[in-house]
Design a protein around this motif. Structure first.
Motif, PDB file in Angstrom:
ATOM      1  N   ALA A  22       2.047  -2.610  -7.720  1.00 45.20           N
ATOM      2  CA  ALA A  22       2.960  -2.591  -6.621  1.00 45.20           C
ATOM      3  C   ALA A  22       3.466  -3.800  -6.179  1.00 45.20           C
ATOM      4  CB  ALA A  22       1.969  -1.842  -5.350  1.00 45.20           C
ATOM      5  N   SER A  23       2.600  -5.008  -6.199  1.00 44.57           N
ATOM      6  CA  SER A  23       2.933  -6.276  -5.814  1.00 44.57           C
ATOM      7  C   SER A  23       4.176  -6.682  -6.391  1.00 44.57           C
ATOM      8  CB  SER A  23       1.620  -7.096  -5.995  1.00 44.57           C
ATOM      9  OG  SER A  23       0.560  -6.950  -4.984  1.00 44.57           O
ATOM     10  N   ALA A  59      11.754  -0.226  -4.764  1.00 38.32           N
ATOM     11  CA  ALA A  59      10.436  -0.460  -5.687  1.00 38.32           C
ATOM     12  C   ALA A  59       9.888   0.926  -6.129  1.00 38.32           C
ATOM     13  CB  ALA A  59       9.532  -1.251  -4.768  1.00 38.32           C
ATOM     14  N   ILE A  60       9.937   1.914  -5.055  1.00 39.07           N
ATOM     15  CA  ILE A  60       9.421   3.068  -5.484  1.00 39.07           C
ATOM     16  C   ILE A  60      10.189   3.976  -6.456  1.00 39.07           C
ATOM     17  CG2 ILE A  60       8.960   5.685  -4.254  1.00 39.07           C
ATOM     18  CD1 ILE A  60       8.279   4.078  -1.761  1.00 39.07           C
ATOM     19  N   ILE A  61      11.455   3.819  -6.111  1.00 41.20           N
ATOM     20  CA  ILE A  61      12.442   4.383  -7.235  1.00 41.20           C
ATOM     21  C   ILE A  61      12.545   3.867  -8.584  1.00 41.20           C
ATOM     22  CG2 ILE A  61      14.901   4.758  -7.781  1.00 41.20           C
ATOM     23  CD1 ILE A  61      14.078   6.562  -5.557  1.00 41.20           C
ATOM     24  N   MET A  62      12.232   2.520  -8.520  1.00 45.80           N
ATOM     25  CA  MET A  62      12.068   1.622  -9.793  1.00 45.80           C
ATOM     26  C   MET A  62      10.757   2.267 -10.650  1.00 45.80           C
ATOM     27  SD  MET A  62      12.967  -2.109  -8.377  1.00 45.80           S
ATOM     28  CE  MET A  62      12.550  -3.100  -9.698  1.00 45.80           C
ATOM     29  N   ARG A  81       0.768  -1.035  -0.079  1.00 49.91           N
ATOM     30  CA  ARG A  81       0.057   0.166  -0.111  1.00 49.91           C
ATOM     31  C   ARG A  81       0.842   1.252  -0.057  1.00 49.91           C
ATOM     32  NH1 ARG A  81      -2.723  -2.757   4.030  1.00 49.91           N
ATOM     33  NH2 ARG A  81      -2.215  -1.066   5.596  1.00 49.91           N
ATOM     34  N   ILE A  82       2.217   1.167   0.792  1.00 51.36           N
ATOM     35  CA  ILE A  82       2.907   2.305   0.769  1.00 51.36           C
ATOM     36  C   ILE A  82       3.502   2.733  -0.746  1.00 51.36           C
ATOM     37  CG2 ILE A  82       5.237   3.147   1.430  1.00 51.36           C
ATOM     38  CD1 ILE A  82       4.415   1.692   4.186  1.00 51.36           C
ATOM     39  N   ASP A 115       1.324   6.003  -7.201  1.00 46.08           N
ATOM     40  CA  ASP A 115       0.195   6.294  -7.775  1.00 46.08           C
ATOM     41  C   ASP A 115      -0.135   4.996  -8.734  1.00 46.08           C
ATOM     42  OD1 ASP A 115      -2.486   7.225  -7.985  1.00 46.08           O
ATOM     43  OD2 ASP A 115      -1.799   8.735  -9.439  1.00 46.08           O
ATOM     44  N   VAL A 116       0.417   3.809  -8.350  1.00 45.82           N
ATOM     45  CA  VAL A 116      -0.181   2.505  -9.334  1.00 45.82           C
ATOM     46  C   VAL A 116      -1.004   1.844  -8.460  1.00 45.82           C
ATOM     47  CG1 VAL A 116       2.354   2.533 -10.321  1.00 45.82           C
ATOM     48  CG2 VAL A 116       1.810   1.033  -8.272  1.00 45.82           C
TER      49      VAL A 116
END
Length: 294
Positions: free
Chosen positions: A252-253, A266-269, A239-240, A246-247
């Motif tokens: 996100a998974s 993951a966020i940077i990617m 969820r973070i 905003d995906v």
């Protein structure tokens, strides 16, 4: 000397506590509790100085070490334990030391808090050094164990902070930063696990959280360094990622897995459309701060 401490004085609002109805007891406790955040607010400039010391310790490879006895010590242990899953803090980066050891978590250890040399010995056992910050916790402000620990910390040139609930506390004289949250007489005379304990918990929340933010453990108001050690935290991690990028949940998974469960990566990617290896390099260069990496 106990009679001079405000935490040991009788509360004029509860002189007939044993005659009150259950509802009246709860209402007076609630009214008294509402005064605690106001007392904490008066100490924010000093809490800020404490946070700055802790951030400096972390940046220099040092530790945040809580030292206390009884309720105060247990609160320090609680805050230290929570830092690991919340911020992926390395083991011992935040440490809670309790007079009497782990046994004292569930029952009083006779004489432990009255032993100044024990406070010193406990810090020596973890190889305290000048890069560390020691926070001594004592509602009364006079606990010998805490005084011994702070005295030794000063000898080792470590940063020292005291948190008490009485003005002109003895431990304040041993600290670089002395936080004195005067919470006044307790509803139940001398039971400092009540307002005094609440005040200390609030201050510890502020110090550890603000310090972790200060070294890049958050992005916006998201705990992006959460350690996904159980199913709830795995779902929170996803969820973070969704909130930060905003995906949708499926995306996100997927990135959570591609990033080896490393939420920051993951966020940077996703935001920079890069590989896991590139994301890690960018984070290292930015010293863990997502905004700087972006």
């Amino acid at each position: 000397m106990l009679e001079k401490l405000t935490t040991e004085q009788r509360n004029a609002s509860t002189m007939d506590l044993d005659l009150m109805s259950t509802r009246e007891i709860l209402e007076v406790m609630n009214r008294e509790d509402q005064t605690v955040p106001q007392a904490v607010a008066t100490q924010i400039p000093l809490i800020e100085k404490a946070v700055q010391l802790v951030i400096r310790s972390f940046q220099n490879g040092g530790r945040l070490i809580y030292v206390g006895a009884g309720t105060s010590g247990r609160l320090g242990v609680l805050d230290a334990v929570e830092c690991m899953p919340t911020f992926s803090a390395p083991k011992n980066m935040v440490t809670g030391i309790l007079a009497g050891g782990l046994e004292a978590l569930t029952k009083a250890v006779e004489g432990a808090e009255d032993n100044e040399s024990l406070g010193k010995d406990d810090l020596k056992s973890i190889f305290l050094n000048e890069n560390d910050t020691v926070i001594g916790l004592a509602a009364s402000g006079r606990t010998p164990y805490v005084k011994g620990a702070l005295s030794y910390a000063k000898e080792q040139k470590a940063n020292t902070v005291s948190i008490s609930c009485n003005k002109q506390a003895e431990i304040s004289q041993l600290a670089d930063v002395a936080i004195e949250v005067e919470t006044g007489p307790e509803v139940l005379t001398g039971s400092t696990r009540l307002k005094a304990g609440t005040a200390q918990k609030l201050v510890l929340n502020m110090i550890s959280t603000a310090s972790m933010i200060g070294i890049g453990k958050t992005y916006q108001n998201l705990m992006v360094d959460v350690q996904p050690t159980n199913q709830k935290l795995v779902e929170r991690s996803k969820r973070i990622i969704m909130e930060a990028t905003d995906v949708d949940y499926e995306t996100a998974s997927q990135y959570f897995e591609k990033a080896n469960h490393h939420v920051k990566a993951a966020i940077i990617m996703i935001l920079l459309k890069c590989s896991y290896e590139e994301a890690i390099k960018k984070l290292e260069k930015a010293k863990g701060f997502i905004r700087k990496a972006l």
